[in-house]
Design a protein around this motif. Structure first.
Motif, PDB file in Angstrom:
ATOM      1  N   GLN A 131       9.914  48.979   2.051  1.00  0.00           N
ATOM      2  CA  GLN A 131       8.739  48.136   1.833  1.00  0.00           C
ATOM      3  C   GLN A 131       8.968  47.202   0.650  1.00  0.00           C
ATOM      4  O   GLN A 131       9.583  47.575  -0.335  1.00  0.00           O
ATOM      5  CB  GLN A 131       7.497  48.986   1.582  1.00  0.00           C
ATOM      6  CG  GLN A 131       7.061  49.747   2.809  1.00  0.00           C
ATOM      7  CD  GLN A 131       5.877  50.666   2.551  1.00  0.00           C
ATOM      8  OE1 GLN A 131       5.795  51.306   1.514  1.00  0.00           O
ATOM      9  NE2 GLN A 131       4.971  50.740   3.513  1.00  0.00           N
ATOM     10  N   LEU A 132       8.460  45.988   0.771  1.00  0.00           N
ATOM     11  CA  LEU A 132       8.535  45.021  -0.314  1.00  0.00           C
ATOM     12  C   LEU A 132       7.261  45.078  -1.143  1.00  0.00           C
ATOM     13  O   LEU A 132       6.154  45.194  -0.600  1.00  0.00           O
ATOM     14  CB  LEU A 132       8.713  43.603   0.237  1.00  0.00           C
ATOM     15  CG  LEU A 132      10.075  43.300   0.835  1.00  0.00           C
ATOM     16  CD1 LEU A 132      10.066  41.914   1.475  1.00  0.00           C
ATOM     17  CD2 LEU A 132      11.165  43.383  -0.210  1.00  0.00           C
TER      18      LEU A 132
ATOM     19  N   GLY B  71       7.753  38.947  -9.580  1.00  0.00           N
ATOM     20  CA  GLY B  71       8.958  39.640  -9.116  1.00  0.00           C
ATOM     21  C   GLY B  71       8.781  40.228  -7.724  1.00  0.00           C
ATOM     22  O   GLY B  71       7.673  40.584  -7.316  1.00  0.00           O
ATOM     23  N   GLU B  72       9.882  40.317  -6.992  1.00  0.00           N
ATOM     24  CA  GLU B  72       9.888  40.918  -5.664  1.00  0.00           C
ATOM     25  C   GLU B  72      10.829  42.122  -5.697  1.00  0.00           C
ATOM     26  O   GLU B  72      11.982  42.001  -6.087  1.00  0.00           O
ATOM     27  CB  GLU B  72      10.361  39.903  -4.632  1.00  0.00           C
ATOM     28  CG  GLU B  72      10.336  40.399  -3.216  1.00  0.00           C
ATOM     29  CD  GLU B  72      10.751  39.330  -2.220  1.00  0.00           C
ATOM     30  OE1 GLU B  72      10.966  39.687  -1.060  1.00  0.00           O
ATOM     31  OE2 GLU B  72      10.878  38.146  -2.592  1.00  0.00           O
ATOM     32  N   PHE B  73      10.318  43.283  -5.279  1.00  0.00           N
ATOM     33  CA  PHE B  73      11.071  44.530  -5.344  1.00  0.00           C
ATOM     34  C   PHE B  73      11.042  45.231  -4.003  1.00  0.00           C
ATOM     35  O   PHE B  73      10.089  45.093  -3.243  1.00  0.00           O
ATOM     36  CB  PHE B  73      10.482  45.455  -6.421  1.00  0.00           C
ATOM     37  CG  PHE B  73      10.688  44.934  -7.813  1.00  0.00           C
ATOM     38  CD1 PHE B  73      11.718  45.420  -8.599  1.00  0.00           C
ATOM     39  CD2 PHE B  73       9.858  43.960  -8.329  1.00  0.00           C
ATOM     40  CE1 PHE B  73      11.919  44.927  -9.871  1.00  0.00           C
ATOM     41  CE2 PHE B  73      10.052  43.463  -9.602  1.00  0.00           C
ATOM     42  CZ  PHE B  73      11.083  43.946 -10.379  1.00  0.00           C
ATOM     43  N   ILE B  74      12.087  46.001  -3.740  1.00  0.00           N
ATOM     44  CA  ILE B  74      12.161  46.778  -2.509  1.00  0.00           C
ATOM     45  C   ILE B  74      12.197  48.259  -2.862  1.00  0.00           C
ATOM     46  O   ILE B  74      12.853  48.668  -3.827  1.00  0.00           O
ATOM     47  CB  ILE B  74      13.378  46.368  -1.654  1.00  0.00           C
ATOM     48  CG1 ILE B  74      13.291  47.009  -0.270  1.00  0.00           C
ATOM     49  CG2 ILE B  74      14.689  46.676  -2.346  1.00  0.00           C
ATOM     50  CD1 ILE B  74      14.206  46.377   0.752  1.00  0.00           C
ATOM     51  N   VAL B  75      11.463  49.050  -2.104  1.00  0.00           N
ATOM     52  CA  VAL B  75      11.431  50.498  -2.308  1.00  0.00           C
ATOM     53  C   VAL B  75      12.707  51.086  -1.705  1.00  0.00           C
ATOM     54  O   VAL B  75      13.076  50.771  -0.574  1.00  0.00           O
ATOM     55  CB  VAL B  75      10.184  51.125  -1.641  1.00  0.00           C
ATOM     56  CG1 VAL B  75      10.144  52.634  -1.869  1.00  0.00           C
ATOM     57  CG2 VAL B  75       8.909  50.458  -2.155  1.00  0.00           C
TER      58      VAL B  75
ATOM     59  N   THR C 128       1.090  43.988  -2.158  1.00  0.00           N
ATOM     60  CA  THR C 128       1.929  44.070  -0.969  1.00  0.00           C
ATOM     61  C   THR C 128       2.161  42.685  -0.368  1.00  0.00           C
ATOM     62  O   THR C 128       2.868  42.558   0.621  1.00  0.00           O
ATOM     63  CB  THR C 128       1.302  45.001   0.075  1.00  0.00           C
ATOM     64  OG1 THR C 128      -0.019  44.539   0.368  1.00  0.00           O
ATOM     65  CG2 THR C 128       1.253  46.424  -0.446  1.00  0.00           C
ATOM     66  N   GLN C 129       1.572  41.665  -0.964  1.00  0.00           N
ATOM     67  CA  GLN C 129       1.759  40.279  -0.528  1.00  0.00           C
ATOM     68  C   GLN C 129       2.238  39.463  -1.722  1.00  0.00           C
ATOM     69  O   GLN C 129       1.838  39.736  -2.857  1.00  0.00           O
ATOM     70  CB  GLN C 129       0.436  39.691  -0.003  1.00  0.00           C
ATOM     71  CG  GLN C 129      -0.132  40.438   1.189  1.00  0.00           C
ATOM     72  CD  GLN C 129       0.763  40.323   2.403  1.00  0.00           C
ATOM     73  OE1 GLN C 129       1.300  39.270   2.699  1.00  0.00           O
ATOM     74  NE2 GLN C 129       0.935  41.432   3.110  1.00  0.00           N
TER      75      GLN C 129
END
Length: 82
Positions: free
Chosen positions: A25-26, A33-37, A76-77
């Motif tokens: 999930q992003l 910032g944009e992170f990925i789980v 989440t957006q």
């Protein structure tokens, strides 16, 4: 449970995010910032770790709770810049 649209930097939302986030999930911080789980699990919180989305696949770099605190909130957006 599904992810909420926004998580605030407080203990209740940190617990909810730790419980709800799933690998792949992003997440987006209030600071842009944009992170990925990732699949990695934090030994301290028991939740998944995250890494910046623009880095190659590998272990998570910080816990979800740390991301929430450092990023001044998580959504989440993507955040929109006006």
């Amino acid at each position: 449970m599904p992810l909420k649209d926004k998580y605030e930097p407080n203990r209740l939302d940190a617990a909810d995010l730790t419980r709800d986030a799933q690998p792949g999930q992003l997440l987006y911080t209030a600071l842009g910032g944009e992170f990925i789980v990732t699949d990695d699990i934090s030994a301290i919180t028991g939740g998944h770790m995250v890494r910046p989305a623009d880095t190659p696949a590998g272990p998570g770099s910080i816990s979800l709770a740390q991301l929430l605190a450092r990023g001044r909130g998580v959504s989440t957006q993507p955040t929109t810049q006006n």
